[in-house]
Design an enzyme around this catalytic site. Structure first.
Site, PDB file in Angstrom:
ATOM      1  N   ASN A 136       0.826  -1.225   0.000  1.00 24.03           N
ATOM      2  CA  ASN A 136       0.000   0.000   0.000  1.00 24.03           C
ATOM      3  C   ASN A 136       0.854   1.265   0.000  1.00 24.03           C
ATOM      4  OD1 ASN A 136       1.039   0.055   2.550  1.00 24.03           O
ATOM      5  ND2 ASN A 136      -0.893  -0.261   3.634  1.00 24.03           N
ATOM      6  N   HIS A 138       3.380   1.893   2.126  1.00 27.18           N
ATOM      7  CA  HIS A 138       3.914   2.333   3.421  1.00 27.18           C
ATOM      8  C   HIS A 138       5.435   2.217   3.468  1.00 27.18           C
ATOM      9  CE1 HIS A 138       3.385  -1.905   5.532  1.00 27.18           C
ATOM     10  NE2 HIS A 138       4.564  -1.815   4.947  1.00 27.18           N
TER      11      HIS A 138
HETATM   12  C1  F6R Z   1       9.805  -3.443   7.810  1.00 31.63           C
HETATM   13  C2  F6R Z   1       9.101  -2.286   7.288  1.00 31.63           C
HETATM   14  C3  F6R Z   1       8.103  -2.397   6.190  1.00 31.63           C
HETATM   15  C4  F6R Z   1       8.538  -3.318   5.053  1.00 31.63           C
HETATM   16  C5  F6R Z   1       7.448  -3.434   3.992  1.00 31.63           C
HETATM   17  C6  F6R Z   1       7.805  -4.414   2.911  1.00 31.63           C
HETATM   18  O1  F6R Z   1      10.659  -3.067   8.879  1.00 31.63           O
HETATM   19  O2  F6R Z   1       9.316  -1.230   7.783  1.00 31.63           O
HETATM   20  O3  F6R Z   1       7.825  -1.121   5.676  1.00 31.63           O
HETATM   21  O4  F6R Z   1       9.716  -2.838   4.490  1.00 31.63           O
HETATM   22  O5  F6R Z   1       6.255  -3.842   4.585  1.00 31.63           O
HETATM   23  O6  F6R Z   1       7.852  -5.701   3.454  1.00 31.63           O
HETATM   24  P1  F6R Z   1       8.414  -6.947   2.617  1.00 31.63           P
HETATM   25  O7  F6R Z   1       9.870  -6.688   2.436  1.00 31.63           O
HETATM   26  O8  F6R Z   1       8.172  -8.132   3.505  1.00 31.63           O
HETATM   27  O9  F6R Z   1       7.669  -6.959   1.345  1.00 31.63           O
END
Ligand code: F6R
Length: 244
Positions: A136, A138
């Site tokens: 999304n 973030h």
């Molecule tokens: C993790 C964090 C999140 C992840 C994001 C992507 O510390 O801050 O913003 O970077 O959710 O997660 P993955 O890498 O699992 O797709």
């Protein structure tokens, strides 16, 4: 903003690893901002290999993690404390006292957030912040709608994040609904940011990110105003942008 287009996950990880090692070897007391999740796992593995080959030491490194779930014990395999120790910290020579992860079990979460923010300031801000991006948009756990002026705070996870992160838990009901996250302005104060993006499931959000003006509906988009942002994205992640 610089985009480094790489072939695949392995190349994304090695490119990030080389940039990070260069920085660690350049700065006397490097302060790193670290992320969890699937994206940086390969990066941590490579850094461990380089450490084992005596190509880098983390003795003088200080680290700040982006976020931690509220309510998970340190020995819970889904806590970010556990993830970082298991995937990285206990396999390198970083001193324990230099490791900072928000305490999601603090009695006074608000105080914990204020102290975390203060510790980052005391460290003279983060030299290199490693980031992943959520489906999304973030960064950290700053969900769409979070103020760009936010500092470290307790956040509510939204449904996209709960669903996406449920892949690590036995059931979706076990996913915590809250977390402590560095704020967006905290992330923006880092001197350098490296955003890692991999996989087809990130193609849609990456394409939006590249095309759109910064908007609080897409938290990562503020990074376009960062003074020193490098995006390392693989072919799958860039597939939508390249085909639009
Ligand atoms: C993790 C964090 C999140 C992840 C994001 C992507 O510390 O801050 O913003 O970077 O959710 O997660 P993955 O890498 O699992 O797709």
């Amino acid at each position: 903003m610089k985009i480094i287009a790489v072939k695949n996950y392995e190349e994304m990880s090695s490119t990030a690893c080389n940039l990070l090692i260069e920085k660690i070897n350049q700065v006397d007391y490097p302060v790193l901002g670290l992320a969890t999740g699937s994206t940086p796992e390969g990066l941590y593995q490579l850094l461990i290999e380089k450490f084992n080959n005596n190509e880098v030491s983390f003795k003088n490194v200080k680290s700040f993690n982006l976020d931690e779930y509220v309510g998970l014990k340190k020995d819970n395999p889904n806590s970010y404390y556990y993830y970082m120790n298991n995937n990285f910290f206990h396999l390198i020579d970083i001193p324990d006292r230099n490791i900072n992860i928000p305490n999601g079990l603090a009695k006074n979460l608000q105080k914990e957030c204020e102290e975390y923010e203060e510790k980052i300031k005391q460290a003279n801000n983060i030299d290199v912040q490693i980031l992943g991006i959520g489906l999304n948009g973030h960064i950290g756990f700053n969900e769409p709608g979070t103020s760009f002026a936010s500092v470290t705070q307790v956040v509510d996870l939204n449904n996209t994040t709960i669903e996406s992160n449920s892949r690590f838990f036995k059931s979706i009901d076990e996913v915590p609904r809250q977390a402590i996250s560095m704020g967006i302005s905290t992330i923006m104060q880092s001197k350098e940011a490296i955003l890692l993006v991999t996989g087809k499931n990130k193609a849609e959000i990456l394409s939006k990110f590249i095309k759109e003006e910064p908007t609080e509906d897409l938290p990562a988009s503020i990074l376009k105003n960062h003074e020193n942002l490098t995006i390392i994205a693989d072919e799958d992640a860039l597939s939508k942008f390249n085909n639009d």
